[in-house]
Design a protein around this motif. Structure first.
Motif, PDB file in Angstrom:
ATOM      1  N   THR A 131       0.341   3.124 -12.909  1.00 20.26           N
ATOM      2  CA  THR A 131       0.336   2.025 -11.966  1.00 20.26           C
ATOM      3  C   THR A 131      -0.749   1.205 -12.066  1.00 20.26           C
ATOM      4  OG1 THR A 131       1.877   3.448 -10.580  1.00 20.26           O
ATOM      5  CG2 THR A 131       0.993   1.393  -9.633  1.00 20.26           C
ATOM      6  N   GLY A 132      -0.830   0.059 -12.143  1.00 25.15           N
ATOM      7  CA  GLY A 132      -1.993  -0.839 -11.683  1.00 25.15           C
ATOM      8  C   GLY A 132      -1.898  -1.717 -10.457  1.00 25.15           C
ATOM      9  N   LEU A 133      -3.063  -1.701  -9.872  1.00 24.12           N
ATOM     10  CA  LEU A 133      -2.927  -2.846  -8.572  1.00 24.12           C
ATOM     11  C   LEU A 133      -3.939  -3.835  -8.561  1.00 24.12           C
ATOM     12  CD1 LEU A 133      -2.504  -3.203  -5.549  1.00 24.12           C
ATOM     13  CD2 LEU A 133      -3.725  -1.175  -5.195  1.00 24.12           C
ATOM     14  N   ARG A 145       0.819  -1.217   0.054  1.00 24.68           N
ATOM     15  CA  ARG A 145       0.048  -0.120   0.000  1.00 24.68           C
ATOM     16  C   ARG A 145       0.882   1.062   0.115  1.00 24.68           C
ATOM     17  NH1 ARG A 145      -5.318   0.571   1.955  1.00 24.68           N
ATOM     18  NH2 ARG A 145      -6.629  -1.250   0.747  1.00 24.68           N
ATOM     19  N   CYS A 156       2.225   1.787  -3.674  1.00 23.14           N
ATOM     20  CA  CYS A 156       1.382   2.205  -4.783  1.00 23.14           C
ATOM     21  C   CYS A 156       0.621   3.309  -4.348  1.00 23.14           C
ATOM     22  CB  CYS A 156       0.467   0.998  -5.117  1.00 23.14           C
ATOM     23  SG  CYS A 156      -0.681   0.403  -3.934  1.00 23.14           S
ATOM     24  N   ARG A 167      -8.156  -5.472 -15.165  1.00 26.43           N
ATOM     25  CA  ARG A 167      -8.559  -3.966 -14.948  1.00 26.43           C
ATOM     26  C   ARG A 167      -7.131  -3.323 -14.612  1.00 26.43           C
ATOM     27  NH1 ARG A 167     -12.320  -2.472  -9.965  1.00 26.43           N
ATOM     28  NH2 ARG A 167     -10.429  -2.878  -8.799  1.00 26.43           N
ATOM     29  N   ALA A 215     -11.644  -6.493  -5.646  1.00 24.62           N
ATOM     30  CA  ALA A 215     -12.143  -5.227  -5.190  1.00 24.62           C
ATOM     31  C   ALA A 215     -12.966  -4.572  -6.635  1.00 24.62           C
ATOM     32  CB  ALA A 215     -10.960  -4.139  -4.757  1.00 24.62           C
ATOM     33  N   PHE A 258      -6.093  -6.076  -6.308  1.00 22.01           N
ATOM     34  CA  PHE A 258      -6.205  -6.365  -4.927  1.00 22.01           C
ATOM     35  C   PHE A 258      -6.657  -7.824  -4.506  1.00 22.01           C
ATOM     36  CE2 PHE A 258      -7.178  -1.937  -5.400  1.00 22.01           C
ATOM     37  CZ  PHE A 258      -6.802  -1.139  -3.944  1.00 22.01           C
ATOM     38  N   ARG A 306      -0.294   7.483 -10.855  1.00 26.29           N
ATOM     39  CA  ARG A 306      -1.370   6.251 -10.533  1.00 26.29           C
ATOM     40  C   ARG A 306      -1.660   5.702 -11.774  1.00 26.29           C
ATOM     41  NH1 ARG A 306      -4.761   8.837  -5.581  1.00 26.29           N
ATOM     42  NH2 ARG A 306      -3.479   7.317  -3.693  1.00 26.29           N
ATOM     43  N   LEU A 307      -1.916   6.530 -12.883  1.00 23.37           N
ATOM     44  CA  LEU A 307      -2.244   5.942 -14.156  1.00 23.37           C
ATOM     45  C   LEU A 307      -1.151   5.047 -14.845  1.00 23.37           C
ATOM     46  CD1 LEU A 307      -4.304   8.884 -15.810  1.00 23.37           C
ATOM     47  CD2 LEU A 307      -5.093   7.283 -14.158  1.00 23.37           C
TER      48      LEU A 307
END
Lengths: 360, 273
Positions: free
Chosen positions: B96-98, B61, B64, B166, B104, B100, B93-94
């Motif tokens: 970066t992908g996350l 966390r 990112c 996603r 989520a 979960f 942030r764009l």
């Protein structure tokens, strides 16, 4: 031997453990220096049974009595090897009752915290709506439409029903009083003024708090719990613009439009009663209404309804986004959203009436 | 500093995409992370390992940009994440992908709409193109057949694959995975590993995977960091970490139980002598 001995029965399980614990307690009351518990006769046991033995050890320790076990079978030793008896019988640390100031603080802090959250969210939403266009961030009409569909369209039947019945009831109450002086025609004034000034906006907003304030808090709270809010932030989508602002605008709009519906339907209900029971013609009722109500009152009523609605929306969203501890937190946020929402409606109402009376 | 390993690029800061410096996290009295330093290189699969509760997810966390650390800093492509302006943070942030742990996914949207969401919200692409890209990403993770389903009707493995689709929707430079194989059967877990490695090879996306799944870590990692009690216990190329002589690392890698705690036969103290 001078030390007392308690012998456990052949079966030491959840059906018989109560007797063993009672026996140990009784012996402990005589304050022996040492107490033996003989488990040699036990041929079947379960964890409830041995739990009773450990409970006895703890009681003995608290009473300052040395408790010794006898005749443990190998299965019992195996069982005890899974736990630490020393750790289990260690006396509980007695939590000290906090002093009155700390307790008062613990009671007041969540309220202050909630109020601050609501204030901050109000500020954020105002900024988003007023300054958003300057930063080329417009209100998300697509998201707002979805919310309006729920808040306004979904509440229409129940609002209409409540309004109609309340119109009838108010007319009935007024009729009983006014009949004495033969002033039945003033039913129109009573119904019209009370509905438009107070009952319309209030009832609409209370229904909205129950239907949509709760929905917003529960939905956003669940989204926090399942990390959907974090996922949105991570994808560069601001929850404020994507979720909160549309919900608040939709609640304000819903209260406004439902408020108009409420006023009209309630007055129809009043007119129906006046016509059916008091024998007042519909034309006469309408004419009387026209003299009793002023356009300025109507505008104030609309402004009031919209503010109530926005307050309900903000409270629901603010408390929902603040959820921290799982499903319990979602439940609490939902309850508080309705309670605090209704409370805030009354506060805003008081502020409105005060301003209105001071200006006129 | 524990960045030293046999392939150290000492001085070539440009190959580091993400750098964490002295990350420390405290929740009230509890210290979760205690001075974690690490660097993630462009294009590698970097695995964060450690037992439950060692601070893996907290580290993720921080990395990112979702949780500011109590102390320390994170820089991505040379920008300090927690000192960045809102615009720069949005931009980072764009990139970066996350993915979960629980997926989520937004419950009110279909799988396809979920994958399309970041594209729809952050680009000016025509809606038809957005949907086509989203369908393509779903096909990459083998989930095109479930495009029209709601997240609530997906299995655990499908949710994770949808979350990966996603996470890669905006063609990020780096994708973070929180426990991608937790709660999955070995076959599905291997499929997820395969997707991660494939995306890394084909697109050169830097992958940061938090996991406690040893086989999966061994299968995909270029480099590994092992966290124990909120500190870096080992950091380096996969084989180096796998053969690290540190006894606590050996315990973890060889799945040995740590030395006995005070449980055991202390009932003996209560036996008649």
């Amino acid at each position: 031997m001078s030390h007392p001995t308690i012998t456990a029965a052949a079966t030491l399980d959840r059906t018989t453990v109560g007797r063993l614990v009672a026996d140990i307690d009784r012996e402990l009351r005589t304050k022996p220096a040492r107490l033996y518990v003989d488990l040699g006769a036990v041929d079947s046991f379960d964890s409830a049974g041995l739990g009773g033995v450990v409970a006895g050890m703890r009681a003995a320790r608290a009473a300052g009595v040395e408790l010794k076990l006898r005749g443990l079978s190998q299965p019992m030793l195996d069982f005890f090897s899974l736990v630490s008896v020393q750790r289990l019988v260690k006396p509980d640390e007695v939590a000290k009752r906090p002093d009155p100031v700390t307790r008062l603080g613990a009671f007041v802090e969540p309220m202050v915290d909630g109020a601050l959250t609501v204030a901050r969210t109000t500020w954020d939403v105002l900024q988003e709506l007023l300054l958003g266009p300057v930063r080329r961030r417009w209100l998300r009409l697509d998201r707002t439409a979805i919310e309006v569909d729920h808040c306004a369209a979904g509440a229409l039947p129940i609002i209409a029903l409540i309004a109609f019945l309340l119109g009838l009831i108010l007319a009935m109450q007024a009729y009983v009083q006014l009949r004495v002086w033969g002033a039945e025609i003033y039913i129109a004034d009573m119904v019209g003024v009370s509905v438009m000034a107070e009952i319309g906006p209030l009832m609409t907003a209370i229904v909205l708090a129950a239907r949509s304030g709760s929905r917003n808090a529960a939905q956003l709270g669940a989204m926090v719990v399942s990390e959907e809010i974090a996922a949105l932030e991570q994808m560069g989508i601001r929850p404020l613009g994507f979720l909160v602002a549309p919900k608040v605008v939709a609640c304000g709009f819903a209260a406004l439009s439902l408020g108009v519906v409420f006023d009209v339907v309630a007055m129809c209900g009043g007119a129906l009663f006046a016509w059916a029971v008091a024998g007042i013609e519909l034309d006469a009722f309408a004419e009387q209404l026209r003299t009793a109500l002023h356009m300025s009152d109507f505008v104030v009523a609309l402004a009031k309804a919209a503010t109530f609605g926005a307050a309900v929306g903000i409270v629901g969203c603010a408390l929902g986004l603040r959820v921290q501890d799982g499903s319990e937190g979602v439940g609490r946020a939902t309850t508080n959203a309705v309670v605090l929402g209704i409370f805030l409606i009354i506060v805003v109402d008081a502020a409105f009436v005060t301003c209105q009376r001071m200006l006129v | 500093m524990p960045t030293g390993d046999s392939h150290s690029h000492g001085g070539h800061a440009s190959s580091d995409l993400v750098r964490a410096l002295a990350l420390t996290t405290q929740f009230g009295e509890r210290t979760i992370l205690d001075g974690v330093d690490l660097a993630i290189r462009r294009g590698e699969v970097f695995v964060v390992m450690g037992p439950s509760g060692c601070g893996k997810t907290t580290l993720l966390r921080h990395l990112c940009g979702l949780l500011p650390p109590t102390l320390g800093s994170v820089s991505v492509a040379g920008h300090d994440l927690y000192a960045a302006s809102p615009e720069l943070l949005h931009d980072l942030r764009l990139r970066t992908g996350l993915s979960f742990q629980g997926g989520a996914l937004l419950g009110s949207l279909t799988v396809l709409e979920n994958v399309a969401l970041p594209l729809r919200e952050n680009t000016d692409l025509p809606p038809a193109v957005v949907l086509e890209i989203a369908r393509m990403k779903l096909d990459m993770v083998g989930l095109l057949h479930a495009a029209e389903l709601l997240p609530s009707s997906l299995s655990g493995g499908m949710k994770k694959r949808a979350a990966i689709a996603r996470a890669i929707a905006l063609d990020p430079e780096i994708v973070y995975f929180d426990e991608p194989s937790a709660g999955l059967d070995p076959i599905t877990a291997a499929e997820i590993d395969n997707v991660i490695v494939k995306l890394n090879k084909v697109f050169g996306i830097t992958m940061v995977v938090v996991t406690h799944d040893l086989p999966s870590a061994h299968a995909i990692a270029d480099r590994i960091v092992v966290l124990l009690d909120g500190r870096v216990a080992a950091l380096g190329a996969r084989d180096r970490v796998w053969n690290d002589p540190n006894p606590r690392i050996r315990d973890f890698i060889e799945r040995r139980l740590p030395a006995e705690d005070s449980r055991g036969m202390d009932v003996i103290a209560h036996l008649e002598v």
